[in-house]
Design a protein around this motif. Structure first.
Motif, mmCIF file in Angstrom:
data_model
loop_
_atom_site.group_PDB
_atom_site.id
_atom_site.type_symbol
_atom_site.label_atom_id
_atom_site.label_comp_id
_atom_site.label_asym_id
_atom_site.label_seq_id
_atom_site.Cartn_x
_atom_site.Cartn_y
_atom_site.Cartn_z
ATOM 1 N N GLU A 203 151.559 -30.348 68.154
ATOM 2 C CA GLU A 203 152.178 -30.603 66.842
ATOM 3 C C GLU A 203 153.215 -31.720 66.912
ATOM 4 O OE1 GLU A 203 153.426 -26.691 65.614
ATOM 5 O OE2 GLU A 203 151.354 -26.015 65.293
ATOM 6 N N GLN A 204 154.018 -31.728 67.978
ATOM 7 C CA GLN A 204 155.020 -32.785 68.119
ATOM 8 C C GLN A 204 154.366 -34.163 68.189
ATOM 9 O OE1 GLN A 204 157.879 -31.178 67.074
ATOM 10 N NE2 GLN A 204 158.657 -32.940 68.250
ATOM 11 N N SER A 205 153.289 -34.266 68.941
ATOM 12 C CA SER A 205 152.679 -35.599 69.062
ATOM 13 C C SER A 205 152.038 -36.002 67.725
ATOM 14 C CB SER A 205 151.704 -35.674 70.235
ATOM 15 O OG SER A 205 150.713 -34.703 70.128
ATOM 16 N N TYR A 206 151.544 -35.011 66.960
ATOM 17 C CA TYR A 206 150.982 -35.339 65.630
ATOM 18 C C TYR A 206 152.092 -35.810 64.678
ATOM 19 C CZ TYR A 206 147.881 -35.020 61.582
ATOM 20 O OH TYR A 206 147.124 -35.319 60.476
ATOM 21 N N LEU A 207 153.263 -35.254 64.843
ATOM 22 C CA LEU A 207 154.401 -35.642 63.990
ATOM 23 C C LEU A 207 155.043 -36.961 64.413
ATOM 24 C CD1 LEU A 207 156.101 -32.126 63.655
ATOM 25 C CD2 LEU A 207 154.803 -33.343 61.880
ATOM 26 N N ASN A 208 154.723 -37.422 65.622
ATOM 27 C CA ASN A 208 155.308 -38.670 66.152
ATOM 28 C C ASN A 208 154.244 -39.672 66.547
ATOM 29 O OD1 ASN A 208 158.316 -38.206 66.376
ATOM 30 N ND2 ASN A 208 157.530 -36.375 67.430
ATOM 31 N N PRO A 209 153.441 -40.142 65.608
ATOM 32 C CA PRO A 209 152.396 -41.087 65.989
ATOM 33 C C PRO A 209 153.018 -42.384 66.529
ATOM 34 C CG PRO A 209 152.608 -41.002 63.596
ATOM 35 C CD PRO A 209 153.458 -39.899 64.147
ATOM 36 N N ARG A 210 152.418 -42.938 67.572
ATOM 37 C CA ARG A 210 152.944 -44.167 68.193
ATOM 38 C C ARG A 210 151.782 -45.027 68.706
ATOM 39 N NH1 ARG A 210 157.422 -42.633 66.794
ATOM 40 N NH2 ARG A 210 159.290 -42.314 68.078
ATOM 41 N N PHE A 211 151.764 -46.271 68.252
ATOM 42 C CA PHE A 211 150.923 -47.286 68.890
ATOM 43 C C PHE A 211 151.554 -47.673 70.233
ATOM 44 C CE2 PHE A 211 149.928 -48.851 64.368
ATOM 45 C CZ PHE A 211 148.618 -48.412 64.375
ATOM 46 N N VAL A 212 150.796 -48.315 71.103
ATOM 47 C CA VAL A 212 151.410 -48.905 72.308
ATOM 48 C C VAL A 212 152.521 -49.873 71.899
ATOM 49 C CG1 VAL A 212 149.531 -48.623 73.988
ATOM 50 C CG2 VAL A 212 149.508 -50.624 72.469
ATOM 51 N N GLU A 213 152.326 -50.563 70.784
ATOM 52 C CA GLU A 213 153.351 -51.488 70.280
ATOM 53 C C GLU A 213 154.651 -50.732 69.979
ATOM 54 O OE1 GLU A 213 150.143 -51.328 69.260
ATOM 55 O OE2 GLU A 213 149.499 -53.167 68.255
ATOM 56 N N ASP D 44 140.890 -58.805 80.210
ATOM 57 C CA ASP D 44 142.127 -58.484 79.497
ATOM 58 C C ASP D 44 142.335 -59.582 78.454
ATOM 59 O OD1 ASP D 44 142.420 -56.608 81.485
ATOM 60 O OD2 ASP D 44 144.087 -57.608 82.486
ATOM 61 N N ALA D 45 142.759 -59.221 77.254
ATOM 62 C CA ALA D 45 143.026 -60.242 76.230
ATOM 63 C C ALA D 45 144.180 -59.764 75.369
ATOM 64 C CB ALA D 45 141.790 -60.477 75.371
ATOM 65 N N SER D 46 145.044 -60.696 74.999
ATOM 66 C CA SER D 46 146.196 -60.295 74.185
ATOM 67 C C SER D 46 146.713 -61.461 73.365
ATOM 68 C CB SER D 46 147.323 -59.753 75.075
ATOM 69 O OG SER D 46 147.775 -60.750 75.961
ATOM 70 N N VAL D 47 147.485 -61.111 72.351
ATOM 71 C CA VAL D 47 148.236 -62.100 71.569
ATOM 72 C C VAL D 47 149.688 -61.634 71.516
ATOM 73 C CG1 VAL D 47 146.278 -62.810 70.124
ATOM 74 C CG2 VAL D 47 147.704 -60.858 69.420
ATOM 75 N N ASP D 48 150.563 -62.512 71.037
ATOM 76 C CA ASP D 48 151.942 -62.069 70.793
ATOM 77 C C ASP D 48 151.998 -61.348 69.448
ATOM 78 O OD1 ASP D 48 151.581 -64.761 69.466
ATOM 79 O OD2 ASP D 48 153.532 -64.150 68.663
ATOM 80 N N LEU D 49 153.002 -60.546 69.232
ATOM 81 C CA LEU D 49 153.155 -59.853 67.947
ATOM 82 C C LEU D 49 154.566 -60.150 67.421
ATOM 83 C CD1 LEU D 49 151.635 -57.791 66.048
ATOM 84 C CD2 LEU D 49 153.039 -56.034 67.137
ATOM 85 N N PRO D 50 154.650 -60.777 66.222
ATOM 86 C CA PRO D 50 155.967 -61.137 65.685
ATOM 87 C C PRO D 50 156.844 -59.901 65.484
ATOM 88 C CG PRO D 50 154.203 -62.192 64.432
ATOM 89 C CD PRO D 50 153.553 -61.195 65.349
ATOM 90 N N HIS D 51 158.137 -60.120 65.462
ATOM 91 C CA HIS D 51 159.103 -59.013 65.412
ATOM 92 C C HIS D 51 158.949 -58.145 64.160
ATOM 93 C CE1 HIS D 51 161.745 -60.691 62.274
ATOM 94 N NE2 HIS D 51 161.306 -61.858 62.733
ATOM 95 N N ASP D 52 158.326 -58.699 63.085
ATOM 96 C CA ASP D 52 158.310 -57.956 61.824
ATOM 97 C C ASP D 52 156.936 -57.385 61.451
ATOM 98 O OD1 ASP D 52 157.169 -60.394 61.434
ATOM 99 O OD2 ASP D 52 158.322 -60.891 59.636
ATOM 100 N N VAL D 53 156.014 -57.357 62.405
ATOM 101 C CA VAL D 53 154.684 -56.789 62.134
ATOM 102 C C VAL D 53 154.497 -55.537 62.983
ATOM 103 C CG1 VAL D 53 152.196 -57.222 62.133
ATOM 104 C CG2 VAL D 53 153.788 -59.098 61.635
ATOM 105 N N LYS D 54 153.995 -54.482 62.365
ATOM 106 C CA LYS D 54 153.872 -53.171 63.023
ATOM 107 C C LYS D 54 152.893 -53.157 64.211
ATOM 108 C CE LYS D 54 153.581 -48.403 62.899
ATOM 109 N NZ LYS D 54 154.621 -47.532 63.465
ATOM 110 N N GLY D 55 151.685 -53.755 64.021
ATOM 111 C CA GLY D 55 150.699 -53.660 65.107
ATOM 112 C C GLY D 55 149.621 -54.721 64.999
#
Lengths: 257, 257, 257, 257
Positions: A203-213, D44-55
């Protein structure tokens, strides 16, 4: 007996690192709760080699390392100083990779067990300058915010690894960096989870969704606030449950484009 | 030039396997859609060594393997026959590990991409008996039935690997075994998932909770129904999202306690 | 709270192994010189699952393992007994992989340092029958007899790994099995070699050329003479210096073709 | 359907890399002899992500990569340009690891077989600047000059890996860099060596003793002479036959202390 390594080299190429790699040794490290902890290290160590010297004396690395005593930032620096002296170099480098175990109660039933953190101590000395980096690899849970938002029920989640490397100006406990990684994720992982604990973690992880970002940013925010930390790098890799490849994010102090 | 390997050995110890290990080679394998597929193999090959012979001739393995042609059960047997002949042994063994790629559309938007399956072909020949085993490692999703049942929302899930090894009496496509693994899990994994696809996979896996125990049993039921399969072993390992260790289950045809 | 694992399963498929994999834990093992040695284990543990039970209770494995105490054959059996009891199964299996360090003086200058041996303890209990296997992986030198015989000077040599697994009827020290592996090769390896030592090791290995076949046989001869050993398997892999693949040989007690 | 990734992020932390890791795909690369060679990549592939974009939108990486065509420096740059465009970033990074096979006759009997080289292409694009690095890992033999000089007969030798990374200003064949690594060592390794070949390789490596330090310097000298190379890094690791750890040396263009 001939000392080939000591001969003059006329090729005029200086070497940045010459040394040993993947040397295993039992070591002690500082432990916040138990004072010291015995563990096993895999060690790389090297010195520079001037342009006019044929080779280094590899056996001396092990002679020095086996007597280094308890592994702390101070002893890493002393060990590098001895390498510079005994190997007649201007710089020395060392990386010590080890497992570190932290007691962790399960979140509801509070059954204690040990959780394994892969750590590293890395030191570099040149002339009078000493640089020390501590690294931790912390397993956590990431639950996907997009999957949760678009799905009627459920959300994909997975184990992820948070790798944090810090350059510190005074002693920082491994435990403190691990805590930052765990707080920044959807949830920590645990060795033992009874049913009440598993319900809580789900439940905690469902309440705290997180991307790697998100995890990378949450770690960065917490490290920015810590005055002992001069510099950090943070990488987060999710072993995606829905794919056969990983998602990852990386940033470091001072990064701007 | 002396032939040390051919000398008589008086220690009276026969060796079960003598050969090469981890030899990499580009190969072609049969592909249901495209007829053949080029890939890269890592190969182990060996023969037995009689008690009175000093050594085998290792270079001959590579001479034989490099000319084996397209990799099929028939060619594995022919290659083993040549090893027995050229190395003057009574038995020969070979294991070929390779990546195999299958086109897979995403489940809703149907964007095609390739998914990677780690496979193996394993052959053993002694006198006139030939045994052939095919192995596949299929990444899938497992969503925990316990976590779902006890939690008010969400359920932990993760990537899991289904390893199936089959002893067949006639040709079986890798694709058919992969399909069995994917059907037996909470959901397949996909290289590309657009948002509609991700919603589908998230919801489907929530509707199909599976322990590693369930996946192993579902695979076993499907393999039992296939008349081409004489024997199977099935192992399922979940990279648990809530722990730093795996959960696993294994069974095989004919197992009873 | 629902206990999904305890539900009845009607698929009628018994599972041979259900459990945990790659669980890391600090342990103590018996050490001939120092009585005990602290090290780190990677552990797999499992029980069988009857055809009519839905799932096992994974958290109990860790609860049992964390309290197992010092790792010895007796404690492995006791731990398996507790798994059978607490998980209501008929059989239990456990494999404990760990690094073990042995003091080793260099051959001439006698400088002491620690050498790392990768070991395993493996236990299997069913009804009243207990089977225990000990495994060691010992790095050694193999110098090629063919290369020496046909060349005017020199001989190719390389690090090789001798893997020995023994089924014993009474306690056998890791040190004794390591000694057998080292005696059977062209030479042992050492962490520290000063020049006099390096000269000795170079010359000794040149005087004792050994194929992987020879090492496997020499180990087998020595293990045959040891009355504590009911069964053994011995595999030798040379990281060939002249190739990009390995040479290997394997045999086991009682092998004949 | 909600687009969580596109939401505004107010944490004000820009990310240097966001993307995918360890994605496997069959690819074609340029081959000097056969024009193209089919192989398998881990990407492996990646881009940068600006400070104001979520993902970022992870599925787009795979959509772009699967259509990249034959892998060349030009196509790596085009692929990075498409990432920057489709993912609305300012920079993009990509690393492609692959096995590359080169025909190699044995030195005396000239039997041809394929030898495996682990390679990488690495590209980085920011605004209009494109940086491309090619990496090769070449197995070779190192025979220890010290061991030869101090011993009455023999000399320890072993497989070593030469890792070279080059930043080039025009196209360089993998084959040319491999040749430099092989010339710099005591001897190349070969897949097939008949007895005459083995005698040759044994004697040649005895006549050309090389420390890891020597190999690094010999590679550096040859790369300095190549005008197509702007920068290089060279690391040499010997899987020491006399130890259970490696010896290594590293240098790079422009290094001085």
């Amino acid at each position: 007996m001939k000392d080939i390594q000591n001969e003059v080299d006329r090729r005029n190429i200086a070497l940045k690192n010459v040394g040993i790699k993947d040397f295993k040794l039992p070591i002690s490290v500082l432990d916040r709760e138990a004072k010291t902890q015995k563990t096993i290290a895999k060690i790389d160590a090297s010195v520079d080699l001037p342009h006019d010297v044929k080779g280094t004396h590899m056996s001396r690395f092990i002679e020095i390392i086996k007597d280094m005593g308890s592994v702390s930032p101070e002893n890493v620096e002393k060990t590098l100083d001895r390498m510079i002296e005994k190997l007649e170099s201007k710089s020395a480098y060392m990386k010590i990779n080890f497992d570190y175990f932290i007691k962790k109660p399960s979140p509801v039933t509070e059954i204690e067990s040990l959780t394994d953190i892969v750590c590293s101590y890395e030191g570099f000395k040149v002339v009078d300058e000493f640089k020390f980096l501590m690294g931790v690899s912390v397993p956590v849970i990431t639950l996907c915010p997009c999957s949760k938002a678009i799905s009627e029920f459920g959300a994909h989640n997975q184990r992820a690894i948070v790798e944090i490397v810090v350059d510190t100006n005074s002693f920082v406990w491994i435990e403190d960096i691990v805590k930052i990684a765990e707080e920044s994720a959807s949830s920590p992982v645990y060795p033992i989870l009874k049913r009440q604990d598993e319900k809580y973690v789900t439940e905690q992880s469902y309440l705290n969704p997180r991307f790697v970002e998100d995890v990378a940013r949450e770690v960065a925010i917490r490290l920015e606030e810590n005055e002992k930390i001069n510099w950090y790098g943070v990488g987060v890799e999710s072993i995606e449950s829905i794919h056969n490849h990983s998602a990852f994010a990386y940033t470091e102090k001072g990064y701007t484009l």
